[in-house]
Write a protein that holds these residues in place. Sequence first.
Motif, PDB file in Angstrom:
ATOM      1  N   ALA A 228       0.831  -1.205   0.000  1.00 29.38           N
ATOM      2  CA  ALA A 228       0.000   0.000   0.000  1.00 29.38           C
ATOM      3  C   ALA A 228       0.865   1.254   0.000  1.00 29.38           C
ATOM      4  O   ALA A 228       0.581   2.216  -0.707  1.00 29.38           O
ATOM      5  CB  ALA A 228      -0.934  -0.004   1.199  1.00 29.38           C
ATOM      6  N   VAL A 229       1.934   1.229   0.764  1.00 34.94           N
ATOM      7  CA  VAL A 229       2.833   2.380   0.818  1.00 34.94           C
ATOM      8  C   VAL A 229       3.541   2.548  -0.523  1.00 34.94           C
ATOM      9  O   VAL A 229       3.653   3.654  -1.041  1.00 34.94           O
ATOM     10  CB  VAL A 229       3.863   2.230   1.965  1.00 34.94           C
ATOM     11  N   ASP A 230       4.003   1.457  -1.119  1.00 35.51           N
ATOM     12  CA  ASP A 230       4.684   1.523  -2.409  1.00 35.51           C
ATOM     13  C   ASP A 230       3.764   2.087  -3.488  1.00 35.51           C
ATOM     14  O   ASP A 230       4.175   2.924  -4.295  1.00 35.51           O
ATOM     15  CB  ASP A 230       5.194   0.152  -2.844  1.00 35.51           C
ATOM     16  N   SER A 231       2.513   1.647  -3.522  1.00 36.58           N
ATOM     17  CA  SER A 231       1.596   2.131  -4.552  1.00 36.58           C
ATOM     18  C   SER A 231       1.226   3.589  -4.321  1.00 36.58           C
ATOM     19  O   SER A 231       1.001   4.338  -5.256  1.00 36.58           O
ATOM     20  CB  SER A 231       0.339   1.273  -4.613  1.00 36.58           C
ATOM     21  N   ALA A 232       1.183   4.033  -3.077  1.00 34.37           N
ATOM     22  CA  ALA A 232       0.859   5.429  -2.774  1.00 34.37           C
ATOM     23  C   ALA A 232       2.009   6.361  -3.151  1.00 34.37           C
ATOM     24  O   ALA A 232       1.793   7.515  -3.483  1.00 34.37           O
ATOM     25  CB  ALA A 232       0.518   5.573  -1.308  1.00 34.37           C
ATOM     26  N   GLU A 233       3.240   5.859  -3.121  1.00 33.66           N
ATOM     27  CA  GLU A 233       4.398   6.687  -3.440  1.00 33.66           C
ATOM     28  C   GLU A 233       4.645   6.814  -4.931  1.00 33.66           C
ATOM     29  O   GLU A 233       5.354   7.701  -5.365  1.00 33.66           O
ATOM     30  CB  GLU A 233       5.650   6.104  -2.773  1.00 33.66           C
ATOM     31  N   ARG A 234       4.081   5.921  -5.714  1.00 27.96           N
ATOM     32  CA  ARG A 234       4.278   5.973  -7.156  1.00 27.96           C
ATOM     33  C   ARG A 234       3.661   7.242  -7.720  1.00 27.96           C
ATOM     34  O   ARG A 234       2.535   7.592  -7.390  1.00 27.96           O
ATOM     35  CB  ARG A 234       3.611   4.772  -7.839  1.00 27.96           C
ATOM     36  N   PRO A 235       4.379   7.936  -8.600  1.00 26.49           N
ATOM     37  CA  PRO A 235       3.793   9.135  -9.200  1.00 26.49           C
ATOM     38  C   PRO A 235       2.618   8.757 -10.078  1.00 26.49           C
ATOM     39  O   PRO A 235       2.661   7.775 -10.813  1.00 26.49           O
ATOM     40  CB  PRO A 235       4.937   9.726 -10.024  1.00 26.49           C
ATOM     41  N   GLY A 236       1.552   9.531  -9.971  1.00 25.55           N
ATOM     42  CA  GLY A 236       0.398   9.290 -10.819  1.00 25.55           C
ATOM     43  C   GLY A 236      -0.552   8.243 -10.288  1.00 25.55           C
ATOM     44  O   GLY A 236      -1.524   7.919 -10.953  1.00 25.55           O
ATOM     45  N   SER A 237      -0.294   7.694  -9.113  1.00 21.38           N
ATOM     46  CA  SER A 237      -1.221   6.699  -8.595  1.00 21.38           C
ATOM     47  C   SER A 237      -2.524   7.386  -8.221  1.00 21.38           C
ATOM     48  O   SER A 237      -2.534   8.428  -7.589  1.00 21.38           O
ATOM     49  CB  SER A 237      -0.629   5.965  -7.388  1.00 21.38           C
ATOM     50  N   GLY A 238      -3.618   6.832  -8.666  1.00 21.29           N
ATOM     51  CA  GLY A 238      -4.922   7.399  -8.366  1.00 21.29           C
ATOM     52  C   GLY A 238      -5.350   8.511  -9.304  1.00 21.29           C
ATOM     53  O   GLY A 238      -6.404   9.081  -9.141  1.00 21.29           O
ATOM     54  N   GLU A 239      -4.526   8.839 -10.296  1.00 25.76           N
ATOM     55  CA  GLU A 239      -4.909   9.871 -11.249  1.00 25.76           C
ATOM     56  C   GLU A 239      -5.889   9.300 -12.258  1.00 25.76           C
ATOM     57  O   GLU A 239      -5.740   8.175 -12.703  1.00 25.76           O
ATOM     58  CB  GLU A 239      -3.688  10.431 -11.974  1.00 25.76           C
ATOM     59  N   GLN A 240      -6.835  10.103 -12.612  1.00 29.31           N
ATOM     60  CA  GLN A 240      -7.855   9.694 -13.562  1.00 29.31           C
ATOM     61  C   GLN A 240      -7.331   9.924 -14.976  1.00 29.31           C
ATOM     62  O   GLN A 240      -6.978  11.041 -15.341  1.00 29.31           O
ATOM     63  CB  GLN A 240      -9.110  10.523 -13.316  1.00 29.31           C
ATOM     64  N   LEU A 241      -7.268   8.861 -15.793  1.00 31.03           N
ATOM     65  CA  LEU A 241      -6.814   8.989 -17.174  1.00 31.03           C
ATOM     66  C   LEU A 241      -8.000   9.256 -18.086  1.00 31.03           C
ATOM     67  O   LEU A 241      -9.052   8.641 -17.947  1.00 31.03           O
ATOM     68  CB  LEU A 241      -6.089   7.728 -17.628  1.00 31.03           C
ATOM     69  N   TRP A 242      -7.814  10.175 -19.004  1.00 30.09           N
ATOM     70  CA  TRP A 242      -8.853  10.541 -19.957  1.00 30.09           C
ATOM     71  C   TRP A 242      -8.335  10.368 -21.371  1.00 30.09           C
ATOM     72  O   TRP A 242      -7.154  10.549 -21.645  1.00 30.09           O
ATOM     73  CB  TRP A 242      -9.207  12.014 -19.780  1.00 30.09           C
ATOM     74  N   SER A 243      -9.243  10.098 -22.265  1.00 31.48           N
ATOM     75  CA  SER A 243      -8.936  10.127 -23.684  1.00 31.48           C
ATOM     76  C   SER A 243      -8.811  11.592 -24.087  1.00 31.48           C
ATOM     77  O   SER A 243      -9.664  12.417 -23.748  1.00 31.48           O
ATOM     78  CB  SER A 243     -10.072   9.461 -24.462  1.00 31.48           C
ATOM     79  N   VAL A 244      -7.758  11.920 -24.803  1.00 32.63           N
ATOM     80  CA  VAL A 244      -7.572  13.293 -25.262  1.00 32.63           C
ATOM     81  C   VAL A 244      -8.711  13.687 -26.201  1.00 32.63           C
ATOM     82  O   VAL A 244      -9.203  14.812 -26.172  1.00 32.63           O
ATOM     83  CB  VAL A 244      -6.196  13.468 -25.940  1.00 32.63           C
ATOM     84  N   PHE A 245      -9.185  12.742 -27.019  1.00 35.08           N
ATOM     85  CA  PHE A 245     -10.294  13.008 -27.941  1.00 35.08           C
ATOM     86  C   PHE A 245     -11.564  13.371 -27.166  1.00 35.08           C
ATOM     87  O   PHE A 245     -12.248  14.342 -27.498  1.00 35.08           O
ATOM     88  CB  PHE A 245     -10.566  11.785 -28.825  1.00 35.08           C
ATOM     89  N   GLU A 246     -11.865  12.603 -26.128  1.00 31.90           N
ATOM     90  CA  GLU A 246     -13.059  12.856 -25.314  1.00 31.90           C
ATOM     91  C   GLU A 246     -12.936  14.185 -24.574  1.00 31.90           C
ATOM     92  O   GLU A 246     -13.892  14.954 -24.483  1.00 31.90           O
ATOM     93  CB  GLU A 246     -13.262  11.707 -24.323  1.00 31.90           C
TER      94      GLU A 246
END
Length: 65
Positions: free
Chosen positions: A8-26
């Motif tokens: 849990a700590v390792d995944s929380a430290e990763r950059p971009g964890s929990g960021e919402q990815l969007w399609s650039v087209f959308e």
Amino acid sequence: MVRSLKAAVDSAERPGSGEQLWSVFEFARRYRLAKREENRLLMLYGPTASLRDLLANARRHSLIS
């Protein structure tokens, strides 16, 4: 327990964890961006990017000059 806490700590430290990815087209369609601006974002990020990056870097040109 220690192993799951470490994961849990390792995944929380990763950059971009929990960021919402969007399609650039959308994103471009939803925010009514010009095709030129959509292409610029595609060149910067590829077909998907985090919403945070898209909002920070999108430029909307006024229709009224």
